[in-house]
Design a protein around this motif. Structure first.
Motif, PDB file in Angstrom:
ATOM      1  N   ILE A  54       0.832  -1.212   0.000  1.00  0.00           N
ATOM      2  CA  ILE A  54       0.000   0.000   0.000  1.00  0.00           C
ATOM      3  C   ILE A  54       0.862   1.257   0.000  1.00  0.00           C
ATOM      4  N   VAL A  55       1.905   1.269   0.832  1.00  0.00           N
ATOM      5  CA  VAL A  55       2.808   2.429   0.872  1.00  0.00           C
ATOM      6  C   VAL A  55       3.501   2.596  -0.481  1.00  0.00           C
ATOM      7  N   GLY A  56       3.992   1.484  -1.035  1.00  0.00           N
ATOM      8  CA  GLY A  56       4.640   1.542  -2.344  1.00  0.00           C
ATOM      9  C   GLY A  56       3.686   1.984  -3.434  1.00  0.00           C
ATOM     10  N   PHE A  57       2.461   1.474  -3.390  1.00  0.00           N
ATOM     11  CA  PHE A  57       1.480   1.892  -4.395  1.00  0.00           C
ATOM     12  C   PHE A  57       1.136   3.366  -4.249  1.00  0.00           C
ATOM     13  N   SER A  58       1.099   3.876  -3.019  1.00  0.00           N
ATOM     14  CA  SER A  58       0.812   5.310  -2.817  1.00  0.00           C
ATOM     15  C   SER A  58       1.845   6.166  -3.541  1.00  0.00           C
ATOM     16  N   ILE A  59       3.086   5.747  -3.475  1.00  0.00           N
ATOM     17  CA  ILE A  59       4.142   6.469  -4.196  1.00  0.00           C
ATOM     18  C   ILE A  59       3.964   6.270  -5.703  1.00  0.00           C
ATOM     19  N   LEU A  60       3.691   5.044  -6.112  1.00  0.00           N
ATOM     20  CA  LEU A  60       3.496   4.746  -7.532  1.00  0.00           C
ATOM     21  C   LEU A  60       2.301   5.495  -8.114  1.00  0.00           C
ATOM     22  N   TYR A  61       1.289   5.717  -7.291  1.00  0.00           N
ATOM     23  CA  TYR A  61       0.090   6.440  -7.737  1.00  0.00           C
ATOM     24  C   TYR A  61       0.453   7.840  -8.232  1.00  0.00           C
ATOM     25  N   PHE A  62       1.283   8.547  -7.451  1.00  0.00           N
ATOM     26  CA  PHE A  62       1.673   9.895  -7.860  1.00  0.00           C
ATOM     27  C   PHE A  62       2.613   9.867  -9.054  1.00  0.00           C
ATOM     28  N   ILE A  63       3.465   8.847  -9.142  1.00  0.00           N
ATOM     29  CA  ILE A  63       4.319   8.689 -10.321  1.00  0.00           C
ATOM     30  C   ILE A  63       3.450   8.385 -11.539  1.00  0.00           C
ATOM     31  N   HIS A  64       2.437   7.558 -11.356  1.00  0.00           N
ATOM     32  CA  HIS A  64       1.493   7.220 -12.424  1.00  0.00           C
ATOM     33  C   HIS A  64       0.837   8.485 -12.988  1.00  0.00           C
ATOM     34  N   GLU A  65       0.302   9.316 -12.098  1.00  0.00           N
ATOM     35  CA  GLU A  65      -0.351  10.554 -12.549  1.00  0.00           C
ATOM     36  C   GLU A  65       0.657  11.533 -13.146  1.00  0.00           C
ATOM     37  N   PHE A  66       1.887  11.537 -12.642  1.00  0.00           N
ATOM     38  CA  PHE A  66       2.941  12.386 -13.203  1.00  0.00           C
ATOM     39  C   PHE A  66       3.244  11.966 -14.644  1.00  0.00           C
ATOM     40  N   ILE A  67       3.296  10.657 -14.889  1.00  0.00           N
ATOM     41  CA  ILE A  67       3.546  10.168 -16.253  1.00  0.00           C
ATOM     42  C   ILE A  67       2.395  10.582 -17.174  1.00  0.00           C
ATOM     43  N   HIS A  68       1.153  10.453 -16.698  1.00  0.00           N
ATOM     44  CA  HIS A  68       0.017  10.950 -17.505  1.00  0.00           C
ATOM     45  C   HIS A  68       0.193  12.437 -17.799  1.00  0.00           C
ATOM     46  N   ASN A  69       0.554  13.209 -16.792  1.00  0.00           N
ATOM     47  CA  ASN A  69       0.751  14.650 -16.946  1.00  0.00           C
ATOM     48  C   ASN A  69       1.783  14.931 -18.030  1.00  0.00           C
ATOM     49  N   MET A  70       2.929  14.260 -17.964  1.00  0.00           N
ATOM     50  CA  MET A  70       3.993  14.485 -18.947  1.00  0.00           C
ATOM     51  C   MET A  70       3.553  14.075 -20.351  1.00  0.00           C
ATOM     52  N   SER A 130       6.938  -8.130  -1.250  1.00  0.00           N
ATOM     53  CA  SER A 130       6.111  -6.916  -1.209  1.00  0.00           C
ATOM     54  C   SER A 130       6.107  -6.185  -2.556  1.00  0.00           C
ATOM     55  N   ILE A 131       7.139  -6.381  -3.367  1.00  0.00           N
ATOM     56  CA  ILE A 131       7.165  -5.765  -4.698  1.00  0.00           C
ATOM     57  C   ILE A 131       6.079  -6.387  -5.576  1.00  0.00           C
ATOM     58  N   ILE A 132       5.795  -7.662  -5.366  1.00  0.00           N
ATOM     59  CA  ILE A 132       4.700  -8.309  -6.093  1.00  0.00           C
ATOM     60  C   ILE A 132       3.379  -7.635  -5.736  1.00  0.00           C
ATOM     61  N   PHE A 133       3.193  -7.294  -4.473  1.00  0.00           N
ATOM     62  CA  PHE A 133       1.968  -6.617  -4.053  1.00  0.00           C
ATOM     63  C   PHE A 133       1.891  -5.215  -4.664  1.00  0.00           C
ATOM     64  N   MET A 134       3.004  -4.476  -4.670  1.00  0.00           N
ATOM     65  CA  MET A 134       3.014  -3.136  -5.282  1.00  0.00           C
ATOM     66  C   MET A 134       2.635  -3.223  -6.757  1.00  0.00           C
ATOM     67  N   MET A 135       3.249  -4.179  -7.451  1.00  0.00           N
ATOM     68  CA  MET A 135       2.980  -4.342  -8.874  1.00  0.00           C
ATOM     69  C   MET A 135       1.517  -4.728  -9.106  1.00  0.00           C
ATOM     70  N   SER A 136       0.985  -5.599  -8.265  1.00  0.00           N
ATOM     71  CA  SER A 136      -0.409  -6.028  -8.411  1.00  0.00           C
ATOM     72  C   SER A 136      -1.376  -4.882  -8.146  1.00  0.00           C
ATOM     73  N   PHE A 137      -1.108  -4.085  -7.110  1.00  0.00           N
ATOM     74  CA  PHE A 137      -1.960  -2.923  -6.821  1.00  0.00           C
ATOM     75  C   PHE A 137      -1.921  -1.940  -7.986  1.00  0.00           C
ATOM     76  N   HIS A 138      -0.742  -1.751  -8.562  1.00  0.00           N
ATOM     77  CA  HIS A 138      -0.630  -0.813  -9.681  1.00  0.00           C
ATOM     78  C   HIS A 138      -1.365  -1.321 -10.912  1.00  0.00           C
ATOM     79  N   VAL A 139      -1.231  -2.600 -11.211  1.00  0.00           N
ATOM     80  CA  VAL A 139      -1.953  -3.160 -12.364  1.00  0.00           C
ATOM     81  C   VAL A 139      -3.457  -3.036 -12.143  1.00  0.00           C
ATOM     82  N   GLY A 140      -3.911  -3.286 -10.916  1.00  0.00           N
ATOM     83  CA  GLY A 140      -5.328  -3.113 -10.600  1.00  0.00           C
ATOM     84  C   GLY A 140      -5.801  -1.688 -10.822  1.00  0.00           C
TER      85      GLY A 140
END
Length: 182
Positions: A54-70, A130-140
């Motif tokens: 969850i913590v990793g996905f929270s960081i990935l969430y903002f990176i995800h939106e940053f990539i959309h922004n760019m 835990s990286i598997i969980f981060m990746m799974s949350f991001h794919v979801g």
């Protein structure tokens, strides 16, 4: 012209969140199975997996939106996107800018491809569960982006506008687009 707005219908949104949860669970199982085939996983207990995920996905969430922004800025020739906070989600939109199908497809798929590739490289060097969980949350979460791509594959659609009210698919070029692309 037709419009898709998942966030306006609460029941549809709740069903979609359930679909995302199901996809996250399936991804965890599939990623574990594939990872065990190719490497030795450094196991953490389930609580740490969920917390780090969850913590990793929270960081990935903002990176995800940053990539959309760019990507929005890059493919709209520097115009700034708008942001909206709805149901606790910060989303990036580009109203009054019309994208060709390939441009919108690139904008929506870029975070999925870039972040998944980075997580795969990190996992190949540090095989923590835990990286598997981060990746799974991001794919979801990326299923949300994939949902909006369904109109891109309609042969009638020519241009797409990503507004704060939803995605608008145009079967004919809007007047502003007709003058820009001639």
């Amino acid at each position: 012209m037709f419009k898709v707005n998942l966030l306006s219908n609460k029941k549809a949104f709740e069903r979609f969140v359930l679909l995302q949860f199901t996809i996250v669970m399936m991804c965890i199982l599939i990623f574990y199975k594939v990872a065990y085939t190719y490497t030795h996983i450094i196991e953490q207990n389930i609580l740490l997996n969920v917390v780090y995920g969850i913590v990793g996905f929270s960081i990935l969430y903002f990176i995800h939106e940053f990539i959309h922004n760019m990507m929005f800025r890059l493919l709209s020739k520097g115009q700034k996107p708008a942001y909206q906070l709805q149901y606790g989600l910060l989303t990036t939109h580009m109203p009054n800018v019309y994208f060709k199908k390939w441009q919108y497809l690139t904008i929506m798929l870029a975070p999925l491809v870039i972040i998944t590739l980075i997580l795969f490289i990190v996992f190949s060097n540090f095989a923590f569960s835990s990286i598997i969980f981060m990746m799974s949350f991001h794919v979801g979460y990326c299923v949300f982006d994939l949902y909006f791509l369904k109109g891109v594959f309609n042969s009638e659609v020519k241009y797409i506008e990503d507004t704060t009210e939803g995605i608008v698919y145009y079967t004919q070029a809007p007047m502003q687009v007709q003058t820009d692309f001639k």
